[in-house]
Design a protein around this motif. Structure first.
Motif, short mmCIF file in Angstrom:
data_model
loop_
_atom_site.label_atom_id
_atom_site.label_comp_id
_atom_site.label_asym_id
_atom_site.label_seq_id
_atom_site.Cartn_x
_atom_site.Cartn_y
_atom_site.Cartn_z
N MET A 64 0.60 -1.02 -0.18
CA MET A 64 0.21 0.25 0.14
C MET A 64 0.83 1.96 -0.38
O MET A 64 2.08 1.39 0.74
CB MET A 64 -0.67 0.56 1.18
N CYS A 65 0.97 2.86 -0.63
CA CYS A 65 1.54 3.07 -0.64
C CYS A 65 0.25 4.76 -0.41
O CYS A 65 -0.92 4.88 -0.48
CB CYS A 65 1.53 3.16 -2.59
N LYS A 66 1.47 5.00 0.05
CA LYS A 66 1.11 6.81 0.49
C LYS A 66 1.69 7.80 0.45
O LYS A 66 2.80 7.51 -0.03
CB LYS A 66 0.35 6.88 2.35
N HIS A 67 1.03 8.95 -0.06
CA HIS A 67 1.85 9.85 -1.06
C HIS A 67 2.40 11.02 0.97
O HIS A 67 1.64 11.36 0.91
CB HIS A 67 1.16 10.57 -2.16
N ILE A 68 4.05 11.40 0.41
CA ILE A 68 3.56 12.25 1.79
C ILE A 68 4.03 13.02 1.13
O ILE A 68 5.32 13.54 0.18
CB ILE A 68 4.82 11.56 2.01
N SER A 128 4.80 -2.46 5.21
CA SER A 128 3.69 -3.34 3.81
C SER A 128 2.28 -3.84 4.85
O SER A 128 2.51 -3.44 5.79
CB SER A 128 4.78 -4.59 3.94
N GLY A 129 2.07 -4.76 3.83
CA GLY A 129 0.81 -4.79 4.20
C GLY A 129 -0.57 -3.96 3.45
O GLY A 129 -0.17 -3.92 2.10
N ASN A 130 -1.43 -4.56 3.85
CA ASN A 130 -2.80 -3.03 3.25
C ASN A 130 -3.51 -2.89 4.37
O ASN A 130 -3.09 -2.61 5.71
CB ASN A 130 -3.96 -4.50 2.71
N HIS A 131 -5.29 -2.49 4.02
CA HIS A 131 -5.58 -1.92 4.99
C HIS A 131 -6.31 -2.59 6.03
O HIS A 131 -6.46 -1.87 6.95
CB HIS A 131 -6.99 -1.36 4.06
N THR A 132 -6.29 -3.42 6.35
CA THR A 132 -6.09 -4.59 7.47
C THR A 132 -5.31 -4.99 8.53
O THR A 132 -5.45 -4.90 9.08
CB THR A 132 -6.97 -6.61 7.22
N GLN A 133 -4.04 -4.73 8.25
CA GLN A 133 -2.92 -5.10 8.57
C GLN A 133 -1.85 -4.36 7.84
O GLN A 133 -1.17 -4.49 6.72
CB GLN A 133 -2.53 -6.01 8.96
N TYR A 134 -0.61 -3.67 8.81
CA TYR A 134 -0.07 -3.06 8.37
C TYR A 134 1.27 -2.72 9.03
O TYR A 134 0.97 -3.32 10.48
CB TYR A 134 0.26 -1.65 8.09
N GLU A 179 -3.10 6.27 -2.62
CA GLU A 179 -3.89 5.83 -3.84
C GLU A 179 -4.38 5.36 -3.21
O GLU A 179 -4.63 4.26 -2.44
CB GLU A 179 -2.72 5.39 -4.99
N GLU A 180 -6.00 5.44 -3.54
CA GLU A 180 -6.68 5.45 -2.60
C GLU A 180 -6.79 3.28 -2.91
O GLU A 180 -8.02 3.15 -3.82
CB GLU A 180 -8.50 6.28 -2.46
N LYS A 181 -6.28 2.48 -3.35
CA LYS A 181 -6.61 1.12 -3.41
C LYS A 181 -6.22 0.32 -2.01
O LYS A 181 -5.59 0.57 -1.78
CB LYS A 181 -5.90 0.91 -4.47
N PHE A 182 -6.94 -0.76 -2.33
CA PHE A 182 -7.08 -2.09 -1.97
C PHE A 182 -5.28 -2.65 -1.09
O PHE A 182 -4.74 -2.56 -0.56
CB PHE A 182 -7.54 -3.11 -1.07
N LYS A 183 -5.01 -2.66 -2.60
CA LYS A 183 -3.16 -2.94 -2.66
C LYS A 183 -2.30 -2.87 -3.84
O LYS A 183 -3.33 -1.81 -4.56
CB LYS A 183 -3.84 -4.31 -2.98
#
Length: 833
Positions: free
Chosen positions: A1-5, A71-77, A807-811
């Motif tokens: 999962m990526c987020k923008h900083i 690493s991981g996804n919205h359920t577990q980082y 980006e609002e994607k699950f993976k």
């Protein structure tokens, strides 16, 4: 999962309220002063750096930013990488594969790092350690081990180890914290590992202990300042302890229901209610008129309650940690680390309180005495009534090492311990012995072998921990009896002889089921049920072929077979009525009394009474049988008085300024008028749970995560509320204290007001600036399509600030770092009111 900083350079402009115009001698009448123009802010984009994974900035220095990738996804980082990025151009100076600590579900904003100086940084690992890390190259060395969390505390570091302390980084010296007062006398002050410590200003740190108390320590005074605890707190982490001025906002999360154990039979027609769920592994005891119950209600704690059977009232209760315990007729005794303590069952007072030099690994008790086997292969006997150590030393039998099984008989002048000899290479030689000695002359030992095991039988360890044992060795009327291996013996511990012995019918090991008040004992041996009378032989036997023992009441033993239930009288072993036959399946017996049997089958709950089977709705969880009594225990769930509560606490004294119980939430989104209508939330990532504070008050999103409230610290009233389509993770504040920067999806609108036709409703989170004084908002940055903005872990104290966009994607989310410069705009940015 990526987020923008987003990396933001803050320029703190001087905002002028207005300019004077005209001469001082003008004769024109003076009108009302013009309102000052609204403060403005803009974000000018700088460099951009693509990232492989969702990343957040944890802290920012003069020219560097510490970034953590997950690493991981919205359920577990899970944090996997640490990077040091130059704030000037986004250059990655170094990257290390490491695992940082995160708390509960509130990742990734629960990361904890702290800059020690311009050269080093502290951070927590997932393996209970705190490291020094060099800003220049990422080199690290283990600084502190066996700790859960930390927080900056003046020039020192607060260290949340099992026993908290302060650490001086300059001298690498531990500093004890004075005055840590137990919330309950029986529970030591031990740090809760799952609640991160929080700095409340430069000289105070708040942390939580396992007894449920929130505690605050002063770094300069090196002592506890105050503690706060709510008895209904379910002890789940709500993410923040915001500080506005000198007021701390503390939230309490209440459980969905309050379990209660309701005991019937103590008093006729009047059930007795106890807090929590009764623990069946520790038997109910009767000491005079006081019945003792052990129940569980909270996290890592149990309640020991003494109930007066003559009145039905609770005579006393104490809170205890969940640790290994055992019980005698007069004491409840436990071991907690190196400490051994006991509770007098008649009064509820702590009597024994001994800190041993070596950790005990097993304890067993009888009467007023407890014996402990320690990890150095020695044994210690303590007097629980006098709080003294009576004897300590090693024990061997025939050159074999031994393990402690049971305290058989304890008198002031003589002790008898049941021991097992250990022969690691020849387990078939292991035996049970009665080891008898006087504490005045411990060298004069009498030893009697118990039972006669076959050479081919390898006995397993009897019992587990300090729980109730079914070893067939018991005391009645000062006499000691044993039926180990089917050999009944009356033992004279002063002479080391057996005065009476005979062999029980059947074959195999023997279990002790019940000792009655007249001294008779009910034993099970393979397929035989045997009642032996004290000193006078066998009273009766009954075959157990194809039948299993389910309950032993005051007068009966309940047996179950494939499709039937029956009960035998303890007096003569004969059937009590015809029982229940031709049942649809194997019955599962939950509870019984002398006249009733409660059992369960796949189609429901049943009661056998007066030879009649009937279906029932009210069904006990278990039955208890102290002495010759029968009590039924029902479990009922009560609703708590509210969903949660908020308390405003003075940061210096711990005095509660006001407390609001949340009993309901408004029907309209954003319609709360008081903090008592905003439900506290557990720390979570979706949506991110947060509460923040500024000089103006406490900022709280509502449970829908659409509306933002400003709460007045003096009384908990709502002074301002606006709603958006969606709020994101925790915001940060600019260094000048004028703006809150937060991710939000617009448009903003007042509660109950419709959105004008044609207004664009956003799906993704933009970077929004909210002015803290006049409360107008500006959209500073709109991310690319399908991308959202997230903020960094903490506000910046300098000119640099880092935020996140993802980006609002699950993976497989894309992400990048983006720098911004904040300043007075050349053109007015878009304003959302």
């Amino acid at each position: 999962m990526c987020k923008h900083i987003l990396l933001i350079s803050l320029l703190l402009p001087s905002l002028l309220a207005g300019c004077k115009s005209g001469s001082s001698d003008s004769k024109a009448p003076a009108g009302p002063p013009a309102p000052p123009p609204p403060a403005q802010l803009a974000a000018t984009a700088g460099w951009k750096l693509d990232m492989e994974q969702f990343s957040l900035v944890s802290s920012v220095g003069a020219d560097w930013a510490h970034v953590v990738s997950f690493s991981g996804n919205h359920t577990q980082y899970r944090p996997v990488d640490q990077l040091m990025v130059a704030t000037s151009d986004g250059t990655v100076r170094w990257k290390k594969r490491r695992t940082m600590k995160v708390y509960g579900e509130n990742v990734p904003w629960s990361l904890r790092t702290a800059a020690l100086d311009t050269k080093t940084l502290f951070y927590e690992t997932r393996y209970k350690s705190i490291y020094h890390m060099a800003v220049a190259d990422g080199a690290s060395d283990r600084s502190l081990g066996n700790v859960f969390h930390f927080a900056p505390c003046g020039q020192n570091l607060f260290v949340g180890a099992a026993e908290p302390y302060l650490w001086n980084p300059a001298e690498k010296k531990n500093i004890d914290i004075a005055g840590l007062k137990p919330l309950f006398e029986e529970i030591d002050v031990l740090v809760s590992p799952n609640f991160p410590a929080t700095a409340l200003g430069p000289d105070r740190v708040a942390f939580r202990t396992q007894d449920g108390a929130l505690r605050t320590v002063s770094c300069s005074q090196q002592k506890e300042l105050w503690q706060y605890a709510d008895p209904l707190d379910r002890k789940d982490w709500s993410v923040d302890l915001p500080l506005s001025g000198n007021t701390v906002l503390v939230s309490t999360l209440m459980p969905p229901f309050l379990p209660r154990a309701v005991v019937q039979g103590i008093r006729e027609g009047e059930p007795v209610a106890l807090p929590g769920t009764l623990q069946a592994q520790m038997p109910v005891s009767l000491t005079g008129s006081i019945a003792t119950f052990l129940s569980t209600e909270g996290l890592n704690m149990v309640t020991l309650s003494g109930v007066d059977t003559t009145t039905g009232e609770t005579a006393w209760h104490v809170e205890l940690p969940i640790v290994p315990c055992t019980r005698t007729e007069t004491f409840h005794v436990c071991r907690n680390g190196k400490n051994v303590f006991s509770i007098d069952l008649a009064t509820g007072k702590k009597t024994l309180d001994q800190d041993m030099a070596v950790t005990p690994r097993f304890i067993t008790a009888q009467g007023d005495f407890v014996a402990a086997a320690t990890t150095d292969d020695k044994f210690t006997v303590m007097n629980m009534r006098e709080n003294t150590v009576v004897w300590t030393g090693p024990i061997t039998i025939k050159t074999a090492s031994v393990e402690l099984v049971q305290f058989a008989l304890a008198r002031p002048d003589r002790f008898a311990l049941v021991l097992r000899t250990l022969w690691p290479d020849r387990p078939h030689l292991e035996r049970l012995y009665l080891h008898s000695f006087s504490p005045a002359e411990p060298e004069k030992v009498l030893q009697v072998q118990l039972g006669k095991p076959q050479e081919s039988r390898v006995p397993a360890r009897i019992g587990t921990g300090e729980r109730e044992l079914n070893l067939p060795v018991w005391v009645h009327g000062g006499e000691l009896y044993s039926a180990v291996d089917g050999l009944f013996q009356t033992l004279d511990i002063a002479r080391g002889t057996s005065t009476n012995s005979f062999t029980l019918p059947g074959k195999g090991p023997v279990s002790l089921l019940k000792v009655r008040t007249d001294g008779s004992a009910l034993l099970e041996r393979a397929d035989q049920l045997v009642l032996v009378k004290a000193r006078s032989g066998i009273a009766w036997t009954a075959p157990l072929k194809d039948r299993e023992i389910r309950q032993v009441t005051s007068e009966t033993v309940v047996l179950a077979e494939a499709y039937a239930l029956s009960a035998l009288s303890l007096t003569d072993g004969k059937p009590v009525g015809p029982g229940a036959k031709d049942l649809k399946s194997m019955p599962s017996v939950r509870a019984a009394t002398a006249s009733r049997i409660y059992f369960n089958m796949p189609d429901g709950n049943y009661l056998l009474e007066n030879n009649e089977v009937k279906k029932v709705k009210e069904y006990p969880m278990l039955s208890v049988h102290p002495a010759d009594r029968d009590w039924l225990v029902f479990t009922k769930n009560e609703s708590p008085p509210g969903k949660g509560s908020w308390a405003a606490v003075d940061a210096d004294s711990g005095k509660v300024l006001w407390q609001k119980l949340v009993t309901r939430t408004p029907e309209v989104v954003g319609g709360a008028k008081d903090i008592s209508e905003i439900e506290p939330r557990e720390a979570s990532f979706h949506p991110a749970s947060w509460v923040r504070a500024s000089a103006e008050g406490f900022w709280i999103p509502d449970p829908s995560h659409r509306c933002l409230y400003l709460i007045r610290p003096t009384d908990g009233q709502v002074t301002w509320v606006r709603c958006a389509q969606r709020l994101g993770g925790p915001p940060v504040f600019t260094a000048d204290g004028q703006w809150m920067l937060l991710p939000a999806a617009g448009p903003w609108h007042e509660v109950g007001q419709p959105i004008p036709d044609g207004t664009v409703v956003e799906k993704n989170l933009s970077l929004v600036a909210l002015h803290l004084r006049d409360r107008h908002s500006l959209r500073l940055y709109t991310p690319p399509e399908n991308f959202s903005v997230a903020m960094p872990v903490a506000s910046s104290e300098g000119s640099q600030l880092i935020v996140t966009v993802y980006e609002e994607k699950f993976k497989n989310q894309k992400c990048f770092l983006q720098s911004f410069t904040l300043g007075v705009p050349k053109e007015s940015p878009r304003t959302d009111r």
